[in-house]
Motif scaffolding. Structure first.
Motif, short mmCIF file in Angstrom:
data_model
loop_
_atom_site.label_atom_id
_atom_site.label_comp_id
_atom_site.label_asym_id
_atom_site.label_seq_id
_atom_site.Cartn_x
_atom_site.Cartn_y
_atom_site.Cartn_z
N ALA A 56 0.81 -1.22 0.00
CA ALA A 56 0.00 0.00 0.00
C ALA A 56 0.84 1.27 0.00
O ALA A 56 1.96 1.30 0.50
N SER A 57 0.24 2.31 -0.55
CA SER A 57 0.76 3.66 -0.43
C SER A 57 0.73 4.07 1.04
O SER A 57 -0.14 3.62 1.80
N PRO A 58 1.64 4.96 1.47
CA PRO A 58 1.63 5.40 2.86
C PRO A 58 0.53 6.40 3.19
O PRO A 58 0.31 6.71 4.36
N GLU A 59 -0.19 6.93 2.18
CA GLU A 59 -1.23 7.92 2.45
C GLU A 59 -2.39 7.29 3.22
O GLU A 59 -2.71 6.11 3.02
N ILE A 143 -1.69 -7.35 -4.53
CA ILE A 143 -2.63 -6.25 -4.67
C ILE A 143 -1.91 -4.97 -4.25
O ILE A 143 -1.49 -4.84 -3.10
N PHE A 144 -1.75 -4.06 -5.18
CA PHE A 144 -1.17 -2.76 -4.89
C PHE A 144 -2.32 -1.80 -4.63
O PHE A 144 -3.21 -1.66 -5.48
N VAL A 145 -2.32 -1.15 -3.48
CA VAL A 145 -3.41 -0.24 -3.12
C VAL A 145 -2.87 1.18 -3.11
O VAL A 145 -1.95 1.50 -2.34
N GLY A 146 -3.42 2.00 -3.99
CA GLY A 146 -2.87 3.35 -4.11
C GLY A 146 -3.87 4.35 -4.63
O GLY A 146 -4.96 4.50 -4.09
N HIS A 147 -3.52 4.99 -5.75
CA HIS A 147 -4.22 6.19 -6.21
C HIS A 147 -4.42 6.17 -7.72
O HIS A 147 -3.73 5.45 -8.44
#
Length: 200
Positions: A56-59, A143-147
């Motif tokens: 995941a993104s850190p946001e 699974i890449f979780v981002g934007h």
């Protein structure tokens, strides 16, 4: 099967709707009730299921999305510091119309960051490097979780297509899919809304 012949399934998911708060940095915005409802509905359809590793993104909004999936299916969750969205801190909060105008410019001229934004070219290089670093270390289904924007840039990089607004997601809370193997990335489908997600 020898490790070098392994094929990993790849999903890139953008966070769903957020609580818009002009007084907070965009990177600190949280998932809204609507966004959480969409995640709950997907999980009730059995998606994504077990057998995945989440990066995941850190946001905050991406972390909350990833944590929901991790908790729902007992999936290992990791954070990559370079998976954040395009850096838009130069302008801060913008109205929807103003944001969309700059987003159009961002995609139209990838080498130039409009009004001080991180350029599409720089963001593409950053997210692609992060993806490559992860895939060099693990062979799991990922699974890449981002934007939305950086997810679109990564899709363009992996499919060797030019960056364009036509490749952008139509709605937050969308996902694209493919696989990584000895012959590189093989696309399965471009952005689709979370509502189409179901256990395979």
């Amino acid at each position: 099967m020898a490790a070098q012949n392994m094929v990993s399934k790849i999903i890139y998911l953008s966070h769903p709707e957020v609580k818009i708060d002009p007084q907070r940095a965009v990177s600190d915005w949280e998932i809204s009730k609507q966004g959480r409802r969409r995640l709950i509905a997907a999980s009730k359809r059995g998606w994504p299921g077990r057998g995945w590793r989440i990066i995941a993104s850190p946001e905050v909004k991406a972390q909350q999305t990833a944590e929901f999936l991790s908790n729902a299916f007992a999936l290992p969750l990791h954070t990559h510091p370079d998976m954040g969205e395009v850096d838009r801190s130069a302008t801060g909060y913008l109205s929807f119309d103003a944001h969309e105008a700059l987003a159009d410019a961002l995609f139209a001229q990838p080498a130039i960051g409009p009004q001080g934004w991180e350029s599409a070219q720089a963001a593409s290089q950053r997210i692609t490097k992060a993806f490559q670093e992860v895939m060099a270390e693990v062979l799991d289904n990922m699974i890449f979780v981002g934007h939305g924007a950086v997810g679109s840039f990564l899709w363009c990089a992996l499919t060797k297509t030019p960056i364009s607004r036509a490749a952008d997601q139509r709605r937050c809370g969308s996902f694209w899919a493919g696989s990584m193997g000895p012959d590189g990335f093989v696309p399965v489908h471009p952005w689709q809304a979370l509502e189409t997600a179901a256990a395979k």
